[in-house]
Design an enzyme around this catalytic site. Structure first.
Site, PDB file in Angstrom:
ATOM      1  N   ILE A  31       0.836  -1.249  -0.028  1.00 53.41           N
ATOM      2  CA  ILE A  31      -0.065  -0.151   0.067  1.00 53.41           C
ATOM      3  C   ILE A  31       0.896   1.302   0.035  1.00 53.41           C
ATOM      4  CG2 ILE A  31      -0.252   0.272   2.509  1.00 53.41           C
ATOM      5  CD1 ILE A  31      -3.287   0.664   1.861  1.00 53.41           C
ATOM      6  N   ASN A  85      11.690  -8.725   7.297  1.00 51.50           N
ATOM      7  CA  ASN A  85      12.034  -8.036   8.412  1.00 51.50           C
ATOM      8  C   ASN A  85      11.517  -8.807   9.379  1.00 51.50           C
ATOM      9  OD1 ASN A  85      13.153  -5.748   6.955  1.00 51.50           O
ATOM     10  ND2 ASN A  85      11.195  -4.925   6.650  1.00 51.50           N
ATOM     11  N   HIS A  98       5.917 -12.073   6.030  1.00 54.89           N
ATOM     12  CA  HIS A  98       5.824 -11.530   4.735  1.00 54.89           C
ATOM     13  C   HIS A  98       7.127 -11.321   3.898  1.00 54.89           C
ATOM     14  CE1 HIS A  98       5.852  -8.016   7.356  1.00 54.89           C
ATOM     15  NE2 HIS A  98       6.480  -7.273   6.541  1.00 54.89           N
TER      16      HIS A  98
HETATM   17  P1  AMP Z   1       7.094  -4.612   7.354  1.00 48.94           P
HETATM   18  O1  AMP Z   1       7.878  -3.253   7.799  1.00 48.94           O
HETATM   19  O2  AMP Z   1       8.266  -5.359   6.876  1.00 48.94           O
HETATM   20  O3  AMP Z   1       6.381  -5.206   8.517  1.00 48.94           O
HETATM   21  O4  AMP Z   1       6.234  -4.378   6.027  1.00 48.94           O
HETATM   22  C1  AMP Z   1       4.838  -4.357   6.281  1.00 48.94           C
HETATM   23  C2  AMP Z   1       4.600  -3.463   4.990  1.00 48.94           C
HETATM   24  O5  AMP Z   1       2.976  -3.866   4.876  1.00 48.94           O
HETATM   25  C3  AMP Z   1       4.700  -2.129   4.944  1.00 48.94           C
HETATM   26  O6  AMP Z   1       5.577  -1.844   3.663  1.00 48.94           O
HETATM   27  C4  AMP Z   1       3.420  -1.545   4.599  1.00 48.94           C
HETATM   28  O7  AMP Z   1       3.500  -0.568   3.450  1.00 48.94           O
HETATM   29  C5  AMP Z   1       2.618  -2.762   3.897  1.00 48.94           C
HETATM   30  N1  AMP Z   1       1.207  -2.558   4.463  1.00 48.94           N
HETATM   31  C6  AMP Z   1       0.373  -2.339   5.714  1.00 48.94           C
HETATM   32  N2  AMP Z   1      -0.727  -2.411   5.582  1.00 48.94           N
HETATM   33  C7  AMP Z   1      -1.095  -2.839   4.145  1.00 48.94           C
HETATM   34  C8  AMP Z   1      -2.318  -3.122   3.418  1.00 48.94           C
HETATM   35  N3  AMP Z   1      -3.471  -2.887   3.867  1.00 48.94           N
HETATM   36  N4  AMP Z   1      -2.033  -3.419   2.129  1.00 48.94           N
HETATM   37  C9  AMP Z   1      -0.956  -3.518   1.602  1.00 48.94           C
HETATM   38  N5  AMP Z   1       0.116  -3.244   2.359  1.00 48.94           N
HETATM   39  C10 AMP Z   1       0.150  -3.125   3.424  1.00 48.94           C
END
Ligand code: AMP
Length: 112
Positions: A31, A85, A98
């Site tokens: 996102i 991460n 993820h």
């Molecule tokens: P991390 O910082 O490795 O936990 O990555 C989490 C990722 O999830 C970040 O890059 C956010 O931008 C992404 N994210 C959070 N909420 C959403 C959402 N609803 N849809 C898509 N990506 C998301």
């Protein structure tokens, strides 16, 4: 219902730009992209972080990397970076395992 945003995406409780899905994994556009291509690949199994996995998850973890390969092949992405991460000090903000696929620009090393 769950508070975990990625479980909500898996359960289709909130929308996402889903680009791949099978019985084990789902992938969707980040996102808040950090690169022209920024895709997240997640297992459907409720796993909070890589360090919570065990030998039982061997097939699942291999599957996630093969999903990365499928997506990058499909979109003809030749050069890309894959990031996991693990834990808040490493930058994890969403506590569901993820893999980030990042592509479309040059990346520095070491990462910040
Ligand atoms: P991390 O910082 O490795 O936990 O990555 C989490 C990722 O999830 C970040 O890059 C956010 O931008 C992404 N994210 C959070 N909420 C959403 C959402 N609803 N849809 C898509 N990506 C998301």
């Amino acid at each position: 219902m769950t508070d975990n945003i990625f479980l909500k995406i898996i359960n289709k409780e909130i929308p996402a730009e889903i680009i791949y899905e099978d019985d084990i994994a789902i992938a969707f556009n980040d996102i808040s992209p950090e690169a022209p291509t920024h895709i997240l690949v997640i297992p459907k199994k409720d796993i909070k972080k890589l360090s919570d996995t065990s030998e039982d998850d061997q097939d699942l973890l291999g599957h996630l990397l093969l999903v990365v390969k499928k997506i990058t092949s499909k979109f003809e992405i030749k050069d890309f970076r894959v990031v996991i991460n693990n834990g808040s000090e490493a930058g994890q903000t969403v506590f569901h395992l993820h893999l980030h696929i990042l592509a479309g620009r040059n990346f520095g090393w070491p990462p910040g």
